[in-house]
Design a protein around this motif. Structure first.
Motif, mmCIF file in Angstrom:
data_model
loop_
_atom_site.group_PDB
_atom_site.id
_atom_site.type_symbol
_atom_site.label_atom_id
_atom_site.label_comp_id
_atom_site.label_asym_id
_atom_site.label_seq_id
_atom_site.Cartn_x
_atom_site.Cartn_y
_atom_site.Cartn_z
ATOM 1 N N LEU A 95 0.807 -1.219 0.000
ATOM 2 C CA LEU A 95 0.000 0.000 0.000
ATOM 3 C C LEU A 95 0.841 1.271 0.000
ATOM 4 N N VAL A 96 2.116 1.137 0.366
ATOM 5 C CA VAL A 96 3.021 2.277 0.176
ATOM 6 C C VAL A 96 3.209 2.491 -1.331
ATOM 7 N N ALA A 137 1.080 1.555 -3.623
ATOM 8 C CA ALA A 137 -0.211 2.022 -4.155
ATOM 9 C C ALA A 137 -0.383 3.518 -3.928
ATOM 10 N N THR A 138 0.119 4.004 -2.799
ATOM 11 C CA THR A 138 0.048 5.442 -2.532
ATOM 12 C C THR A 138 0.922 6.199 -3.515
ATOM 13 N N ARG A 148 -2.911 5.171 -6.701
ATOM 14 C CA ARG A 148 -4.169 4.462 -6.491
ATOM 15 C C ARG A 148 -4.821 4.807 -5.152
ATOM 16 N N LEU A 149 -4.067 5.523 -4.313
ATOM 17 C CA LEU A 149 -4.615 5.926 -3.009
ATOM 18 C C LEU A 149 -4.488 7.442 -2.848
ATOM 19 N N GLY A 207 -5.577 6.115 -11.789
ATOM 20 C CA GLY A 207 -5.879 5.914 -10.378
ATOM 21 C C GLY A 207 -6.885 6.930 -9.880
ATOM 22 N N VAL A 208 -6.534 7.577 -8.769
ATOM 23 C CA VAL A 208 -7.455 8.549 -8.192
ATOM 24 C C VAL A 208 -6.956 9.983 -8.354
ATOM 25 N N TRP A 219 -10.011 2.102 -4.753
ATOM 26 C CA TRP A 219 -9.867 3.054 -5.846
ATOM 27 C C TRP A 219 -10.700 2.650 -7.066
ATOM 28 N N PRO A 246 3.111 6.940 5.178
ATOM 29 C CA PRO A 246 3.496 6.383 3.884
ATOM 30 C C PRO A 246 2.314 5.755 3.135
ATOM 31 N N VAL A 247 1.176 5.568 3.833
ATOM 32 C CA VAL A 247 -0.020 5.045 3.176
ATOM 33 C C VAL A 247 -1.131 6.085 3.318
ATOM 34 N N ARG A 248 -1.678 6.519 2.203
ATOM 35 C CA ARG A 248 -2.790 7.480 2.255
ATOM 36 C C ARG A 248 -4.082 6.708 2.459
ATOM 37 N N ILE A 282 -9.078 7.434 0.546
ATOM 38 C CA ILE A 282 -10.004 6.715 -0.340
ATOM 39 C C ILE A 282 -10.552 5.446 0.338
#
Lengths: 469, 469
Positions: A460-461, A463-464, A468-469, B20-21, B345, B393-395, B398
């Motif tokens: 998910l890091v 993906a960020t 995608r995040l 993505g977003v 997403w 590090p992870v948003r 969403i």
């Protein structure tokens, strides 16, 4: 005329007595001290009682407070960092979890309790650690806490690889602490705070810890709350260490009785679920969490069919029982490709009276009945999400609460006769400061994760970074 | 410095551009007239523009308005009367549906639009009947309407038993009315109101009606919106009347192209779904409705894998796209027993840019891009349901919008550059009177159902009487 503290009148009242939802038209409840002293129509009660405060609940549903039977309140601040991946625990959650420190447990925990309280949850079966700090927070917030004094036997490095390194002495010491906590806190605040013993999972403690836990539980009349059959990871550990699947192992230890609150049962077979149910075990079903991290619907239908009691828990997801009721009803329909499975009234019972029984508080809460604790909520039915209200020939209130409510329609929350929220405003917590403190705590955790180069390639890091995040 | 009407600044901006977003930190949008004239960081835009009104969106997400790609707004007032049963349409819904009259269509429809609008829906693909009255209501409410001019060929008694009695002349007359409505309304309100043709379902019109519909659609450049493969009931009708399943039948008629918005595909096989997708058909996925009444998850994964565009619709359920996004993500994970399926997403894209493309408005709405219509929303992230916000590090924004939002966190809604809701308050409708009118309309419908002795034994009438509702 008898004088009471509170009279709530003119409600669409769902007492949850009997086999269904126990609807009373123009219903009313009288509350004195901590307890319900009368439940009847408004006409009856206004003839029998005068009250310090009368709450006109016209256009509102009146229900028992909702029960969140399994939640890690202190972990909700890292919500949103571990989903849509395979191996959520090791690959996404654990790096954050390992950065959580004890010092801000109360601010983290109270943000989640606030969220639940605002959406009508009055009882939280909460994994508390460190336990004493959390218990103090429960005293202050006014909600009902059934606190799980949790312990494991992991060695200090807490590596979840290979066969887990478990430490016999550490496990016993932590169990002793849990027992001491139970001794101090169980039944405090006139019974509003109770304690159960919480070996975290059968693969995270040794056999002798479970044997000793059972002995302590018997001696002090405590229930035992444990994650059971929660995933393939656990099954693999059990097979490797003991050569048995979890349910057979627990059976051999004499664990399968009505003292056990079994959480998840994600990978329990239908036969295992039925066997546990027939032996009196109760099941804590966490639909949102298990659906999200595993794509699995645990075998609650089989469990109920065998006579078992099922309660609902938000785990570490969105902490509202409206969400859990809805997802539970939907998921099981889909599992069985049958729209008649898990109708609205059944999941409403799981969040109230069945849930209360499942967690061992069925004589105290879960329904509106004379002598029970006055844990209750009102829900405004007049908005776009729950209206129009129809009474005849089909009453649509319970279906709309389950399939359409947001949780924000809850207006009043009372626990043990004390109003904790009035007109949507929480009286026992400063909302803004609770949320700000939780934000700071979450940010500090995230900063520590970000500072560790080992986490640069977490899924998910990535993906960020890639948008995608 | 260029002068614009509105500048929205300091947002967690999700443009939904790219794959993505399209996140922009400290993002901003400039709006002039109906359109977006700039999308960039706050720093950039405050250097380039002055504005009549500047909206500080600190602590808020800024997103394209959400798209409800399939909804019967006028039917939402009877929500809660037909679920948890087998044969929901005939056994529970139809008795209520048949009591609905044309006269109060606007008040019924606007209650649902109000619900959606408050939860961030800016575009409604709505089955309107009678169409003109509904169109006028769309003019007044300010939301974007993609109105489905619906028609069937049922005879007046509308009995859903045996092979349905269909009337050739009636079908043609209703199609002509639909075409006339499209002529009058398509593109009105400077393009805010558009029209598509809506033969309700292939089993509710005759072959010649579909042939003629295609001809009219081609002549006027209209899309066609139709329920397709929506259930075993339909399949049985198709086999009996034409000896073909729906998809093969439509293929033969030349219907499988990018002019067709196919609703549901509940009983389409994966092969049929893939075939439709490869031919350019778009799919309207109504997870909440189909999960509830059928316990089925339609084959949207196969459809997308074959390159098809999927949009989300609330149908006649809870009219919020947050609900649809969440259920869609969960249901498909469960269908495939795979937590990586339908990540947050992806469903967010279905409710925005992919949805826009699927309904034929991809060049106008669905993302924050220069030249597009200014349909956008802000969502307060500071409350208990969406916080704490983490960026690194992870948003987690969403995922939390998809798995935890209630819909009530939406604060501002703009459509075509006009603010319809500010600080949670709807400016174009009187909320209380809309809801009161809807309540009266629903009550009248229920009263007519209750007055009919034929309905005394309906399954949910019994459930109401015996205390389960």
């Amino acid at each position: 005329m008898e004088h009471v503290d509170t009279l709530i009148t003119h409600a669409h009242m769902f007492t949850m007595r009997g086999d269904g939802v126990g609807y009373v038209k123009d219903g009313a409840v009288a509350v004195k001290g901590q307890r319900i002293v009368a439940v009847d129509t408004t006409g009856e009660l206004t003839h029998r009682f005068t009250a310090e405060e009368t709450v006109d609940a016209t256009g509102h549903a009146l229900l028992p407070g909702l029960i969140d039977a399994h939640v890690h309140t202190a972990l909700a601040v890292i919500r949103g960092v571990a989903q849509d991946v395979r191996g959520w625990l090791e690959k996404a959650y654990w790096p954050f979890y390992k950065q959580i420190t004890d010092k801000d447990v109360v601010v983290r925990s109270m943000a989640c309790v606030l969220e639940g309280l605002k959406a009508g949850t009055t009882t939280f079966v909460d994994f508390v650690d460190p336990a004493a700090e959390c218990a103090e927070a429960y005293v202050a917030s006014g909600v009902r806490g059934r606190l799980v004094a949790q312990f494991n036997a992991l060695t200090a490095d807490e590596q979840l690889t290979g066969l887990y390194a478990l430490d016999q002495a550490a496990g016993h010491a932590r169990l002793a602490e849990a027992a001491a906590f139970a001794n101090t806190w169980n039944g405090s605040e006139e019974g509003r705070i109770t304690v159960v013993l919480g070996p975290v999972a059968p693969d995270l403690v040794l056999r002798e810890h479970l044997v000793e836990t059972k002995r302590v539980a018997d001696r002090h009349g405590l229930m035992i709350n444990m994650h059971v059959a929660q995933g393939d990871r656990e099954t693999a550990q059990m097979l490797q260490r003991y050569g048995q699947r979890t349910v057979a192992y627990l059976d051999e230890l004499g664990y399968l009785d009505d003292q056990l609150m079994a959480v998840h049962l994600t990978v329990a077979t239908e036969q295992e679920a039925e066997y546990m149910a027939r032996n009196g075990v109760s099941m804590m079903l966490c639909s949102s969490a298990i659906g999200l991290v595993d794509g699995v619907v645990p075998p609650s239908i089989a469990f109920r069919r065998a006579g078992g009691l099922v309660a609902l828990g938000s785990d570490n997801g969105a902490c509202t029982m409206f969400n859990e009721m809805r997802l539970t009803a939907y998921f099981n329909k889909i599992l069985k490709a049958d729209p008649t499975v898990m109708p609205a009234w059944e999941v409403m019972r799981m969040a109230t009276i069945d849930g209360a029984r499942a967690i061992g508080l069925g004589d105290q809460i879960g329904s509106l009945e004379v002598g029970k604790q006055a844990d209750l909520i009102t829900v405004d039915l007049s908005g776009a999400s729950l209206g129009p209200v129809l009474g005849e020939p089909v009453r649509n209130i319970i279906p709309n609460l389950v399939y359409s409510a947001r949780g924000t329609e809850v207006r009043m929350v009372m626990v043990a006769g004390r109003v904790l929220m009035r007109d949507g405003e929480v009286l026992t917590m400063d909302e803004r400061s609770v949320l700000d403190d939780a934000r700071d705590a979450a940010q500090a955790i995230a900063d520590r994760v970000a500072a560790n180069p080992a986490h640069r390639d977490l899924v998910l890091v990535s993906a960020t970074k890639d948008g995608r995040l």
